[in-house]
Design an enzyme around this catalytic site. Structure first.
Site, short mmCIF file in Angstrom:
data_model
loop_
_atom_site.label_atom_id
_atom_site.label_comp_id
_atom_site.label_asym_id
_atom_site.label_seq_id
_atom_site.Cartn_x
_atom_site.Cartn_y
_atom_site.Cartn_z
CB CYS A 383 -0.96 -0.02 1.19
SG CYS A 383 -0.16 -0.06 2.81
CG HIS A 432 -4.68 -0.14 3.68
ND1 HIS A 432 -3.77 -0.77 2.86
CD2 HIS A 432 -5.76 0.14 2.91
CE1 HIS A 432 -4.29 -0.88 1.65
NE2 HIS A 432 -5.50 -0.32 1.65
CD GLU A 444 -7.93 -1.25 -1.29
OE1 GLU A 444 -8.89 -2.00 -1.48
OE2 GLU A 444 -7.58 -0.88 -0.16
#
Length: 471
Positions: A383, A432, A444
């Site tokens: 990420c 994240h 993402e």
């Protein structure tokens, strides 16, 4: 066909495959089974609750795994910054030592001049006596004035030699003190680098142990969920009866046709979006140059040892610590450049620890979940690595850790987020990060076994602020 499925998986609202068809009983089968319709109603609610509970436990485990991965990213960023501090301190030590040599030469020159003057004064006798003799031997007022000026010049020269010697000694003392201070700074920086290296190694060891344990627990829960799902499917089949099976089959067939059309359309749309973004990225030489400039001289993010065989060899140039940078492109052009670079990677494999300013890279070994998906053998993004690549195109250097990225720019309330902002999950953004695209969607790199894709914005666990890096 594989590319189409991968691209379809990168777009929200579609599934990668149509589920298998339910039974399609005959009329006689339906007639014989009418008396069994109510047989299994009792357990349906309980089984639904068991499946929901298993899914919630799995979500919590995935969040814990994400946090462990980002802890390792943080330790690696700290390690590279500490090593850069050692490089800078060592360079200053060398400069100070050279200054000591230069100061010594100045002292030697000044001492030589002073010794020469002393010897000359000794050979010529006492300056005061000579001055009296000179005055007495003068025959005219002009001779007296000339002799006085000469004596004054000799006296000034003597004072200048002494002053030069004192200044040289003072300069040597200052530079010697600077050299000692630089050496102390270098020693402190070296110790700090070793501590950071130990922290990185310890974080990886903790992650390996935790992920192995969590993987076993996750497998147990998945087994329980599969068993509950099988019982639920059987209960639904009994409750609904064969008549409902017929209805379910007809609904399935309608859904199958719809989903096949949706998959085909989504794959085509995703492929077009990715190709268009990739074409714009390929044409944007300035963005590639900015990204290459940011990556020049940086140590690979996944390098723990100085000679890490599982990572790309470290460059021979000394790396500089990453710091906050101002974008070289602003406004809507900056937003679209960042999004184009991110969208050009749709469908690229997830690899924990992967990604830098120039594109996807190999992941990190973790001895657990990521290894089970072969992350350390794959070239891809995690990420925070995807954000490093996207923002490098406008000249912004980001650390490869979501927690540090959360403090890298202006924090705006989440209900004021705009296209091109970064969104975060977990305490202080430590789990994240994703790129907001607008219209409730984000880009993402979610987790091991997945790919870079577009997803609906998830509200659960999201941080109250988005991060904006450009005007």
């Amino acid at each position: 066909m594989i590319v189409a499925v991968a691209l379809a998986a990168a777009v929200p609202g579609t599934s990668a495959a149509v589920p298998p068809p339910p039974p399609n009983p005959s009329d006689s089968d339906i007639a014989q089974a009418d008396t069994q319709v109510q047989a299994q109603l009792g357990n349906v609610g309980e089984l639904i609750n068991r499946v929901a509970a298993a899914n919630e436990q799995l979500r919590q485990l995935d969040d814990a795994v994400a946090a462990k991965r980002e802890e390792v990213n943080k330790a690696l960023v700290d390690l590279q910054n500490a090593r850069s501090a050692v490089d800078a301190a060592a360079a200053f030590v060398g400069t100070a030592q050279q200054a000591l040599v230069d100061a010594g030469a100045q002292i030697e020159q000044a001492q030589t001049r002073f010794d020469g003057y002393a010897a000359q004064s000794y050979m010529q006798g006492n300056a005061g006596a000579a001055s009296v003799g000179s005055y007495l031997g003068s025959k005219t007022p002009d001779d007296v004035m000339n002799q006085a000026q000469l004596l004054q010049l000799v006296s000034s020269s003597q004072e200048a030699v002494v002053d030069n010697l004192q200044r040289a000694r003072t300069a040597q003392a200052n530079k010697d003190s600077s050299a000692r201070k630089a050496k102390q700074d270098a020693d402190v920086a070296a110790a700090d680098a070793e501590a950071k290296k130990g922290e990185a190694e310890q974080a990886i060891a903790v992650a390996q142990s935790a992920l192995a344990e969590q993987a076993n627990r996750k497998q147990q829960i998945e087994d329980q969920r599969a068993s509950a799902q099988a019982q639920l499917d059987a209960a639904r089949s009994n409750v609904a009866g064969l008549q409902d099976q017929r209805s379910n089959y007809e609904q399935w067939d309608t859904q199958r046709q719809f989903e096949e059309q949706a998959i085909a359309a989504a794959a085509e749309t995703a492929q077009e979006l990715a190709l268009q973004a990739a074409a714009r990225v390929a044409a944007n030489q300035a963005a590639r140059d900015r990204a290459a400039e940011l990556s020049s001289g940086q140590r690979p993010h996944t390098q723990v040892e100085d000679d890490d065989e599982d990572s790309t060899p470290a460059p021979k140039t000394k790396s500089k610590p990453k710091s906050k940078t101002k974008p070289k492109v602003t406004g809507s052009a900056a937003v679209e450049t960042v999004i184009d670079r991110g969208m050009s990677q749709l469908g690229v494999t997830y690899a924990w620890g992967g990604g830098d300013e120039n594109g996807p890279t190999k992941g990190i070994k973790d001895g657990g979940v990521a290894d089970s998906h072969g992350d350390y053998k794959k070239v891809g993004f995690d990420c925070s690595g995807l954000m490093v690549y996207a923002f490098a195109g406008i000249g912004i250097s980001l650390p490869h850790y979501s927690g540090y990225q959360y403090t890298s720019g202006e924090q705006v309330p989440i209900d004021e987020m705009e296209r091109g902002d970064m969104l975060f999950w977990g305490p202080n953004g430590s789990q994240h990060v994703a790129l907001y695209l607008g219209n409730g969607e984000m880009l993402e790199a979610p987790q091991s076994g997945d790919v870079v894709k577009i997803s609906p914005v998830r509200e659960g666990g999201i941080m109250p602020y988005a991060v904006r890096l450009y005007d």
